[in-house]
Design an enzyme around this catalytic site. Structure first.
Site, mmCIF file in Angstrom:
data_model
loop_
_atom_site.group_PDB
_atom_site.id
_atom_site.type_symbol
_atom_site.label_atom_id
_atom_site.label_comp_id
_atom_site.label_asym_id
_atom_site.label_seq_id
_atom_site.Cartn_x
_atom_site.Cartn_y
_atom_site.Cartn_z
ATOM 1 N N LYS A 286 0.853 -1.189 0.000
ATOM 2 C CA LYS A 286 0.000 0.000 0.000
ATOM 3 C C LYS A 286 0.891 1.241 0.000
ATOM 4 O O LYS A 286 1.941 1.245 0.647
ATOM 5 C CB LYS A 286 -0.862 0.032 1.277
ATOM 6 C CG LYS A 286 -2.017 -0.930 1.289
ATOM 7 C CD LYS A 286 -2.816 -0.776 2.580
ATOM 8 C CE LYS A 286 -3.884 -1.846 2.708
ATOM 9 N NZ LYS A 286 -4.955 -1.727 1.710
ATOM 10 N N ARG A 360 -10.002 -11.807 1.599
ATOM 11 C CA ARG A 360 -10.833 -12.863 1.000
ATOM 12 C C ARG A 360 -10.119 -14.211 1.026
ATOM 13 O O ARG A 360 -10.771 -15.256 1.049
ATOM 14 C CB ARG A 360 -11.245 -12.447 -0.412
ATOM 15 C CG ARG A 360 -10.125 -12.286 -1.380
ATOM 16 C CD ARG A 360 -10.519 -11.463 -2.611
ATOM 17 N NE ARG A 360 -10.646 -10.027 -2.310
ATOM 18 C CZ ARG A 360 -11.037 -9.105 -3.179
ATOM 19 N NH1 ARG A 360 -11.364 -9.442 -4.404
ATOM 20 N NH2 ARG A 360 -11.124 -7.841 -2.835
#
Ligand code: BES
Ligand code: MN
Ligand code: ZN
Length: 512
Positions: A286, A360
């Site tokens: 990020k 996920r």
């Protein structure tokens, strides 16, 4: 935590440091809310005018402090805004009471004891005022002044201690329903505040192993069976998703299973939480500006953990299993790369296109593990996508499901406890965006509708025929702005109350 009791004392004679009253927005200026009659009398019935002179309007969250009238045993009077006054003969809404109680409790930081003289018409009101006050009094100061901890002193040097004691005036300490409402609120908020503590704890002090140890201790204390899969057990079991996400970190991942069982249960609810103790993005790192708050990426696991402990404390007649999928997402020489293919616990293969879509992956393994027990329903909770924050903002979580009635039940349960949520679809056409040339599925699809794409990915790992819902709490889990109502800065405990309400409804047989 702040101690709270029901009290039959009258406001003028209560020995405390402050009295809290409600003020609402009327058609012609502020109006004093029920519960404050004795206080108003001490002002010859002119308290509304006094408050107006001081600039009070009754707006939600507004706090006005004034000296208590002569003869009172408390020095301070605090008028808290309730928002618009209800129509004639109607009552104040639960959420208005919760928020006002929360704002008042926070405004009393540094004070020892307060009497709350808010509109309390029945046991339900006692419960929501207690909830709001206990949530609002929360503060996270474990890292503010170590000297305070060492000395055990009541007051921090560079911060003030939270309100220590609350008396709910107008409460009935000998009434079963009143007592039950306050006991429920206390158990719920103690666990919710513990979830907030976990979320606020910096990631150098909370890794997967540490979180698992905390869950193990809490399970022992509350008669919940706890099983922890460490990296060895995860490898042996073939949990490729959790291992793949944890591969880059010096702190190994864990899968924690907390099983609460009731001898009177006829239903089994499974809760699955995303527990990324820090999300750097991994090799798909990020950029600066996007990782400062990523200690909050275990908020889903904190929520399901808090919920199962609260369910146990309340002795609900429903079996609840909570699964905490814990890993730290870090870049390193051993980290999963974009392009790697993972073999998941379900046997499916996943091409990892972006290591920042890690939630996920850990959830997929935990959902499949939860499915093996064939529960009546599974609810997963996750700070899953920035897309959901763009869609719904910072105060609302998205609800997706493979069953429309169950999705509605969750939205309604949230509404009942004062949490904002919104139903979101799982459009079939978005599935093909995750087709992979090398694996069964990729962990990324179309950018547009990213929150729904993530939901569709998760759906693939829910066992055949099992009712499932997914709560994406990326927006409301962590409050980067100023505090409001009963919501503090930092970890909020989003979805904890909704999950507990869902368990209560399931126990009561009010859900399918
Ligand atoms: N933990 C983040 C999502 C998030 C964003 C939580 C903002 C709280 C606030 C998640 O793991 C993530 O990075 N998601 C990516 C997915 C993308 C790479 C497909 C995102 O939303 O950008
Ligand atoms: Mn991520
Ligand atoms: Zn994440």
């Amino acid at each position: 935590m702040t101690a709270l009791t029901l009290s039959t004392s009258a406001a003028p004679t209560l020995r405390a440091d402050a009295i809290v009253i409600g003020v609402a927005k009327g058609a012609k200026g502020p109006v004093v809310a029920p519960g404050a009659e004795a206080v108003d009398q001490a002002y010859d019935g002119k308290l509304a005018g006094v408050l107006e002179t001081l600039g009070a309007s009754g707006a939600e969250g507004e706090v006005t402090k004034l000296p208590a009238p002569a003869g009172f045993k408390t020095p301070l009077l605090v008028a808290v805004g309730l928002g618009s006054a209800p129509e004639k003969d109607a009552e104040y809404g639960s959420e208005a009471l919760r928020r006002a109680a929360g704002a008042a409790a926070r405004a009393l930081t540094g004070i020892k004891k307060a009497g709350f003289a808010l509109p309390l018409a029945d046991a339900g009101d006692a419960g929501v005022i207690a909830e709001g006050a206990l949530m609002g009094a929360y503060s996270f100061d474990a890292y503010k002044d170590q000297g305070r901890q060492a000395e055990g002193a009541a007051k921090a040097k560079n911060g003030k201690a939270p309100l220590a004691e609350i008396a709910l005036l107008g409460g009935k300490p000998r009434d079963k329903a009143h007592k039950a409402a306050v006991d429920r609120a206390t158990a719920v908020v103690e666990e919710l505040n513990r979830a907030r503590d976990l979320i606020n704890t910096p990631p150098n002090d909370l890794n997967p192993e540490g979180f698992a140890a905390i869950a193990t201790a809490a399970g022992k204390a509350h008669g919940i069976k706890v099983q922890v899969l460490d990296e060895k057990a995860l490898t042996k079991g073939g949990y490729g998703g959790i291992l793949g996400v944890g591969a880059g970190s010096a702190s190994a991942p864990r899968l924690v299973k907390l099983s609460y069982t009731s001898s009177k249960a006829t239903k089994h609810l499974a809760l699955v939480g995303k527990g990324i103790t820090y999300d750097s993005g991994g090799i798909s790192l990020k950029p600066a500006g996007h990782n400062e708050t990523m200690k909050c990426d275990m908020s889903g696991a904190a929520a399901v953990f808090a919920a199962v402990v609260a369910v146990a404390r309340l002795g609900l007649e429903v079996n609840v299993t909570a699964w905490l999928a814990l890993a730290e997402n870090m870049p390193s020489g051993s980290a999963t790369r974009p392009g790697d293919v993972l073999r998941m616990y379900s046997g499916k293969t996943v091409e990892v296109l972006n290591t920042d879509a890690e939630g996920r992956l850990v959830l997929a393994d935990a959902l499949w593990a939860a499915s093996q027990e064939k529960p009546d329903a599974i609810v997963d909770v996750a700070t899953l996508t920035g897309a959901m924050v763009l869609a719904l903002g910072n105060r609302t979580f998205g609800v997706m499901a493979n069953d429309d009635a169950f999705r509605s039940a969750l939205v309604e349960a949230a509404e009942e406890v004062g949490e904002q949520s919104w139903p979101m679809p799982l459009p079939e056409h978005l599935r093909k965006g995750m087709d992979s040339p090398v694996a069964d599925i990729a962990n990324m699809g179309e950018r547009m509708g990213g929150g729904l794409v993530a939901g569709l990915f998760l759906r693939e790992f829910v066992g055949e025929g099992i009712t499932w819902a997914h709560l994406d709490i990326a927006g409301p889990a962590f409050n980067e702005g100023g505090p409001f109502g009963y919501t503090p800065k930092g970890g909020t405990g989003s979805s904890v109350r909704t999950l507990i309400r869902l368990a209560e409804l399931t126990a009561a047989g009010d859900l399918g």
